[in-house]
Design a protein around this motif. Structure first.
Motif, PDB file in Angstrom:
ATOM      1  N   PHE A  11       0.812  -1.221   0.000  1.00 46.47           N
ATOM      2  CA  PHE A  11       0.000   0.000   0.000  1.00 46.47           C
ATOM      3  C   PHE A  11       0.843   1.267   0.000  1.00 46.47           C
ATOM      4  CE2 PHE A  11      -3.315  -2.777   2.043  1.00 46.47           C
ATOM      5  CZ  PHE A  11      -4.222  -2.693   1.001  1.00 46.47           C
ATOM      6  N   GLY A  12       2.124   1.135   0.342  1.00 45.32           N
ATOM      7  CA  GLY A  12       3.006   2.294   0.446  1.00 45.32           C
ATOM      8  C   GLY A  12       3.862   2.480  -0.791  1.00 45.32           C
ATOM      9  N   SER A  13       5.099   1.998  -0.726  1.00 44.43           N
ATOM     10  CA  SER A  13       6.068   2.266  -1.789  1.00 44.43           C
ATOM     11  C   SER A  13       5.649   1.700  -3.144  1.00 44.43           C
ATOM     12  CB  SER A  13       7.440   1.723  -1.389  1.00 44.43           C
ATOM     13  OG  SER A  13       7.387   0.335  -1.139  1.00 44.43           O
TER      14      SER A  13
ATOM     15  N   ASN B 246       2.955   5.751  -2.434  1.00 44.53           N
ATOM     16  CA  ASN B 246       2.247   6.420  -1.346  1.00 44.53           C
ATOM     17  C   ASN B 246       3.178   6.557  -0.145  1.00 44.53           C
ATOM     18  OD1 ASN B 246       0.404   7.260   0.628  1.00 44.53           O
ATOM     19  ND2 ASN B 246      -0.429   5.213   0.899  1.00 44.53           N
ATOM     20  N   ASP B 247       3.403   7.792   0.294  1.00 45.50           N
ATOM     21  CA  ASP B 247       4.315   8.009   1.425  1.00 45.50           C
ATOM     22  C   ASP B 247       3.590   8.264   2.745  1.00 45.50           C
ATOM     23  OD1 ASP B 247       3.320  10.564   1.060  1.00 45.50           O
ATOM     24  OD2 ASP B 247       5.274  11.498   0.721  1.00 45.50           O
ATOM     25  N   ASN B 248       2.275   8.069   2.775  1.00 53.05           N
ATOM     26  CA  ASN B 248       1.469   8.380   3.954  1.00 53.05           C
ATOM     27  C   ASN B 248       1.205   7.109   4.768  1.00 53.05           C
ATOM     28  OD1 ASN B 248      -0.676   8.965   5.743  1.00 53.05           O
ATOM     29  ND2 ASN B 248      -1.408  10.586   4.414  1.00 53.05           N
ATOM     30  N   LEU B 249       1.934   6.949   5.873  1.00 51.70           N
ATOM     31  CA  LEU B 249       1.782   5.756   6.710  1.00 51.70           C
ATOM     32  C   LEU B 249       0.369   5.630   7.270  1.00 51.70           C
ATOM     33  CD1 LEU B 249       2.892   3.237   8.054  1.00 51.70           C
ATOM     34  CD2 LEU B 249       3.855   4.680   9.851  1.00 51.70           C
ATOM     35  N   GLU B 250      -0.265   6.732   7.604  1.00 54.79           N
ATOM     36  CA  GLU B 250      -1.629   6.660   8.138  1.00 54.79           C
ATOM     37  C   GLU B 250      -2.601   6.122   7.094  1.00 54.79           C
ATOM     38  OE1 GLU B 250      -2.444  10.512   9.799  1.00 54.79           O
ATOM     39  OE2 GLU B 250      -1.145  10.107  11.527  1.00 54.79           O
ATOM     40  N   ALA B 251      -2.409   6.481   5.820  1.00 52.00           N
ATOM     41  CA  ALA B 251      -3.239   5.932   4.745  1.00 52.00           C
ATOM     42  C   ALA B 251      -2.994   4.437   4.593  1.00 52.00           C
ATOM     43  CB  ALA B 251      -2.959   6.659   3.435  1.00 52.00           C
ATOM     44  N   VAL B 252      -1.744   4.018   4.771  1.00 53.61           N
ATOM     45  CA  VAL B 252      -1.412   2.590   4.715  1.00 53.61           C
ATOM     46  C   VAL B 252      -2.108   1.851   5.860  1.00 53.61           C
ATOM     47  CG1 VAL B 252       0.466   0.923   4.960  1.00 53.61           C
ATOM     48  CG2 VAL B 252       0.769   2.946   3.513  1.00 53.61           C
ATOM     49  N   LEU B 253      -2.045   2.406   7.067  1.00 52.71           N
ATOM     50  CA  LEU B 253      -2.719   1.790   8.210  1.00 52.71           C
ATOM     51  C   LEU B 253      -4.225   1.692   7.963  1.00 52.71           C
ATOM     52  CD1 LEU B 253      -0.808   3.584  11.096  1.00 52.71           C
ATOM     53  CD2 LEU B 253      -0.617   1.176  10.462  1.00 52.71           C
ATOM     54  N   HIS B 254      -4.808   2.731   7.385  1.00 49.39           N
ATOM     55  CA  HIS B 254      -6.242   2.730   7.109  1.00 49.39           C
ATOM     56  C   HIS B 254      -6.586   1.663   6.054  1.00 49.39           C
ATOM     57  CE1 HIS B 254     -10.221   4.479   7.297  1.00 49.39           C
ATOM     58  NE2 HIS B 254     -10.258   4.437   5.969  1.00 49.39           N
TER      59      HIS B 254
ATOM     60  N   THR C 192      -4.233  -7.214  -2.309  1.00 50.68           N
ATOM     61  CA  THR C 192      -4.997  -6.011  -2.640  1.00 50.68           C
ATOM     62  C   THR C 192      -4.060  -4.861  -2.978  1.00 50.68           C
ATOM     63  OG1 THR C 192      -6.812  -6.714  -1.210  1.00 50.68           O
ATOM     64  CG2 THR C 192      -6.733  -4.384  -1.799  1.00 50.68           C
ATOM     65  N   GLY C 193      -3.030  -4.648  -2.165  1.00 54.72           N
ATOM     66  CA  GLY C 193      -2.073  -3.581  -2.452  1.00 54.72           C
ATOM     67  C   GLY C 193      -1.349  -3.797  -3.762  1.00 54.72           C
ATOM     68  N   ASN C 194      -1.000  -5.061  -4.055  1.00 56.40           N
ATOM     69  CA  ASN C 194      -0.325  -5.361  -5.313  1.00 56.40           C
ATOM     70  C   ASN C 194      -1.227  -5.116  -6.518  1.00 56.40           C
ATOM     71  OD1 ASN C 194       2.229  -6.064  -4.306  1.00 56.40           O
ATOM     72  ND2 ASN C 194       1.553  -8.139  -3.855  1.00 56.40           N
ATOM     73  N   VAL C 195      -2.507  -5.458  -6.415  1.00 59.47           N
ATOM     74  CA  VAL C 195      -3.451  -5.190  -7.511  1.00 59.47           C
ATOM     75  C   VAL C 195      -3.582  -3.686  -7.725  1.00 59.47           C
ATOM     76  CG1 VAL C 195      -5.885  -5.323  -8.185  1.00 59.47           C
ATOM     77  CG2 VAL C 195      -4.706  -7.364  -7.354  1.00 59.47           C
TER      78      VAL C 195
END
Length: 122
Positions: free
Chosen positions: A70-72, A76-84, A99-102
């Motif tokens: 969900f990040g790199s 995406n550099d927003n850890l809070e968005a990754v946590l969400h 899901t993140g890979n798709v």
């Protein structure tokens, strides 16, 4: 070491990788360690976001692979968005890594003109 899956593996260095450091996660989001039933290791964690647009996010994880998916991998550099994103997948019964890979693959396809954001209903 120069190998952090970035933008669907198009790159291997992510400038904002320090946002995802274990220290940042532990110091700002981890509430407690969590383990499987009867396991003495407690290698998982329970995280929450207290402030900002993702306030109220809470749940188990994320794992390294979920953070990179969900990040790199998505740029995406927003850890809070990754946590969400991790929390939403857990609630919906979706695999966070898949899901993140798709999502990363879809973003790459749009960037390369294979399909448009309109094809995705955006």
């Amino acid at each position: 070491m120069g190998f952090l899956p970035t933008r669907n593996f198009q790159e291997s260095v992510f400038a904002a990788s320090s946002n995802f450091s274990g220290e940042n996660l532990k110091d700002n989001y981890v509430q407690r360690n969590k383990g499987c039933f009867n396991c003495p290791v407690s290698c998982s964690r329970y995280c929450s976001v207290q402030d900002g647009p993702y306030a109220g996010t809470k749940g188990e994880g994320p794992e390294y692979e979920s953070i990179s998916a969900f990040g790199s991998k998505c740029g995406n550099d927003n850890l809070e968005a990754v946590l969400h994103s991790n929390m939403l997948c857990n609630r919906l019964g979706l695999d966070t890594i898949g899901t993140g890979n798709v999502l990363a693959w879809s973003m790459d396809c749009v960037d390369k003109g294979i399909f448009s954001s309109r094809d995705l209903g955006l």
